[in-house]
Design a protein around this motif. Sequence first.
Motif, PDB file in Angstrom:
ATOM      1  N   LYS A 198      94.247  36.611 -15.121  1.00  0.00           N
ATOM      2  CA  LYS A 198      93.507  37.199 -14.001  1.00  0.00           C
ATOM      3  C   LYS A 198      93.974  38.633 -13.787  1.00  0.00           C
ATOM      4  CE  LYS A 198      92.384  36.364  -9.135  1.00  0.00           C
ATOM      5  NZ  LYS A 198      92.634  35.496  -7.959  1.00  0.00           N
ATOM      6  N   HIS A 199      93.022  39.560 -13.662  1.00  0.00           N
ATOM      7  CA  HIS A 199      93.390  40.960 -13.486  1.00  0.00           C
ATOM      8  C   HIS A 199      92.394  41.664 -12.563  1.00  0.00           C
ATOM      9  CE1 HIS A 199      90.774  40.775 -17.096  1.00  0.00           C
ATOM     10  NE2 HIS A 199      90.227  41.866 -16.577  1.00  0.00           N
ATOM     11  N   THR A 200      92.873  42.723 -11.920  1.00  0.00           N
ATOM     12  CA  THR A 200      92.048  43.545 -11.028  1.00  0.00           C
ATOM     13  C   THR A 200      92.234  45.001 -11.412  1.00  0.00           C
ATOM     14  OG1 THR A 200      92.368  41.954  -9.232  1.00  0.00           O
ATOM     15  CG2 THR A 200      91.559  44.141  -8.637  1.00  0.00           C
ATOM     16  N   ILE A 201      91.125  45.724 -11.554  1.00  0.00           N
ATOM     17  CA  ILE A 201      91.188  47.129 -11.981  1.00  0.00           C
ATOM     18  C   ILE A 201      90.610  48.018 -10.885  1.00  0.00           C
ATOM     19  CG2 ILE A 201      90.586  48.774 -13.805  1.00  0.00           C
ATOM     20  CD1 ILE A 201      89.975  46.384 -15.617  1.00  0.00           C
ATOM     21  N   LEU A 202      91.366  49.041 -10.513  1.00  0.00           N
ATOM     22  CA  LEU A 202      90.883  50.006  -9.526  1.00  0.00           C
ATOM     23  C   LEU A 202      90.156  51.150 -10.239  1.00  0.00           C
ATOM     24  CD1 LEU A 202      93.959  50.253  -7.107  1.00  0.00           C
ATOM     25  CD2 LEU A 202      91.912  48.840  -6.892  1.00  0.00           C
ATOM     26  N   ILE A 237      97.966  53.245 -15.902  1.00  0.00           N
ATOM     27  CA  ILE A 237      97.593  53.892 -17.165  1.00  0.00           C
ATOM     28  C   ILE A 237      97.279  55.355 -16.896  1.00  0.00           C
ATOM     29  CG2 ILE A 237      96.071  53.817 -19.177  1.00  0.00           C
ATOM     30  CD1 ILE A 237      95.356  50.938 -18.372  1.00  0.00           C
ATOM     31  N   ASP A 238      97.978  56.223 -17.587  1.00  0.00           N
ATOM     32  CA  ASP A 238      97.759  57.667 -17.447  1.00  0.00           C
ATOM     33  C   ASP A 238      96.956  58.160 -18.644  1.00  0.00           C
ATOM     34  OD1 ASP A 238      97.803  60.324 -16.849  1.00  0.00           O
ATOM     35  OD2 ASP A 238      99.952  60.616 -17.167  1.00  0.00           O
ATOM     36  N   VAL A 283      85.151  56.048 -19.521  1.00  0.00           N
ATOM     37  CA  VAL A 283      86.457  55.425 -19.796  1.00  0.00           C
ATOM     38  C   VAL A 283      86.671  54.219 -18.887  1.00  0.00           C
ATOM     39  CG1 VAL A 283      88.963  55.775 -19.664  1.00  0.00           C
ATOM     40  CG2 VAL A 283      87.508  57.529 -20.690  1.00  0.00           C
ATOM     41  N   GLU A 284      86.267  54.350 -17.630  1.00  0.00           N
ATOM     42  CA  GLU A 284      86.419  53.245 -16.675  1.00  0.00           C
ATOM     43  C   GLU A 284      85.615  52.022 -17.123  1.00  0.00           C
ATOM     44  OE1 GLU A 284      85.449  52.294 -11.991  1.00  0.00           O
ATOM     45  OE2 GLU A 284      85.766  54.381 -12.624  1.00  0.00           O
ATOM     46  N   VAL A 321      94.512  55.064 -13.973  1.00  0.00           N
ATOM     47  CA  VAL A 321      93.908  53.766 -13.688  1.00  0.00           C
ATOM     48  C   VAL A 321      95.019  52.816 -13.271  1.00  0.00           C
ATOM     49  CG1 VAL A 321      92.777  51.737 -14.672  1.00  0.00           C
ATOM     50  CG2 VAL A 321      91.929  54.020 -15.219  1.00  0.00           C
ATOM     51  N   GLU A 322      94.864  52.212 -12.112  1.00  0.00           N
ATOM     52  CA  GLU A 322      95.830  51.221 -11.642  1.00  0.00           C
ATOM     53  C   GLU A 322      95.205  49.830 -11.769  1.00  0.00           C
ATOM     54  OE1 GLU A 322      97.832  52.209  -7.839  1.00  0.00           O
ATOM     55  OE2 GLU A 322      96.599  54.021  -7.926  1.00  0.00           O
ATOM     56  N   LEU A 323      95.988  48.888 -12.267  1.00  0.00           N
ATOM     57  CA  LEU A 323      95.494  47.524 -12.367  1.00  0.00           C
ATOM     58  C   LEU A 323      96.642  46.545 -12.165  1.00  0.00           C
ATOM     59  CD1 LEU A 323      95.978  45.931 -15.454  1.00  0.00           C
ATOM     60  CD2 LEU A 323      94.884  48.052 -16.108  1.00  0.00           C
ATOM     61  N   THR A 324      96.282  45.334 -11.791  1.00  0.00           N
ATOM     62  CA  THR A 324      97.271  44.258 -11.711  1.00  0.00           C
ATOM     63  C   THR A 324      96.850  43.176 -12.686  1.00  0.00           C
ATOM     64  OG1 THR A 324      96.078  43.133  -9.927  1.00  0.00           O
ATOM     65  CG2 THR A 324      97.780  44.725  -9.288  1.00  0.00           C
TER      66      THR A 324
END
Length: 533
Positions: free
Chosen positions: A403-407, A375-376, A389-390, A415-418
């Motif tokens: 299931k998700h992971t947010i950096l 996400i930019d 925002v985070e 923001v990078e996430l899976t």
Amino acid sequence: MENQISKKQVLVNVEESEIRVAFLEDEQLVDLFLEKTDDLSIVGNLYKGIVEDVVPGLKASFIDIGLERRAFLHFNDFIPEALNPAGRKKSLFRRLISKETGEDREKKENRSRPSPASTNPVKILHKGQAVLVQVIKDEIGRKGPRVTANIALPGRKLVLLPHPSQRGGVSRKIANFKERQRLRKILGSIKTAQRSFIIRTAGKGMSDDAIKSDIGHLKRIWSNILRKYRGKNTPLLLFNDHDILYRIVRDHFTEDLDEIMVDNIRVFKKIKKLLHQMIPRLADRVKFFSKPESLFHHYHVEKQIQKATRRKVWLKSGGYVVFDETEALTAIDVNSGRYIGKKDQEKTVLKTNLEACQVIAQQLRLRDIGGIIVIDFIDMVRKENRETVERTIHRCLRPDRAKHTILPISEFGLVELTRKRVRQSLKHRLFTKCPYCEGSGRVLAPNQIWRQIKYSLLELLQQKPRPGEITVMIHPRTKRHIQEKLQGALDQVVKKYSVPVSLLSSEDLHIEDFQVRYTLPGRSEIWPRRQEN
């Protein structure tokens, strides 16, 4: 305002070859399940598989489960009990340990648990072995299904973990400390050395007896699975979890639903029966939608689905979010658009980014986007704004079941996430490759075009006077699809209204377009195609 209780509805739309289930909150689409009856998901199914290949370089083995493509079993998803799920007295696993470690019988019997070396999948798995696996991801593109040996059989309030090495627990979505402590005590009273359980979110606030009521049902399912597994040494489906209605009622219906609308009488009766068994309080909230128009069109869901397939989604403030799906990842770009604020540019940017968080969380869930997502956000100068925002994106994604992971957010607003990918995204399920651009763009799938034609016909046939006959001009590919797979549905419309309907093809029509002509005494008319946008 935040404490107001929203109205929650479920719409169940049954078509000739497709079932769609939409979840609405205050008339806004928040979740959509779509399943073709001739191409059902196999996620959750259990198979007796045969090991075909062990590839140490990939840290995986390939398993024949009786499908066209071999299943992929990563070593991280393997446990030795899967080779001997029936738990025979002379365990195959123990024989393998003895053979590979070279320990004599006396030392082996004195060991309380095997060493890490003795559970190395490379040394345990061999070609031709039978293994019990469960599908955790459907085939996507050219990739076969992904499976795990960590079996989980879900009930309404409990999930059975049948292998001794599996550890149970309480759903992480239950946050209250006292409630978690209470549920852990219940869990301690029902788990054994052979099996354990997970208490699902639906168990929150339930009594001991209500939670334990799932145990007998789950144990019967597991016994049947083991009975089938003991048969001949060939790939075999042991447990089928593909009934979309059963799965959705079991996994997604909650007692706070206000209304459940169903447009098919058979499915209406089935859902009422399932609810009487699982959630009796909801049974009286199921209603039959008998109007000739589309259920989804009546509740303005079709428009919301179409918006969920668009590249650009506008924000209320005038900004917008762009979604670009590729093979490897999904890029999401936030733009201020028409919103320029008044004085403080940083406040303008922050407001746009915060509004985008809500839309992005909603669209990820609705579009069922999985894999790597970047996400930019619009660049923010102040660190505290980036942290705001985070926190907001974390909060907005909290209701997401996937299931998700947010950096952490970067100083450039990235923001990078899976997000766990289980099946193809909504875009890939609703659209097919465009024959005009050879895949660089997409057009509506034939089933979606047929749905628009069908409801245009039904809308026309409700008019007075009723037409004498109807002719539908369509693209040749659409005509072939209707005649080969949907002719019965068309015949039902003709029989019900006693008005003949003819299909004529025209190469000049765009593949998504159609034209309905009808006759009335003394004249011929063109029925306008209903615009969904």
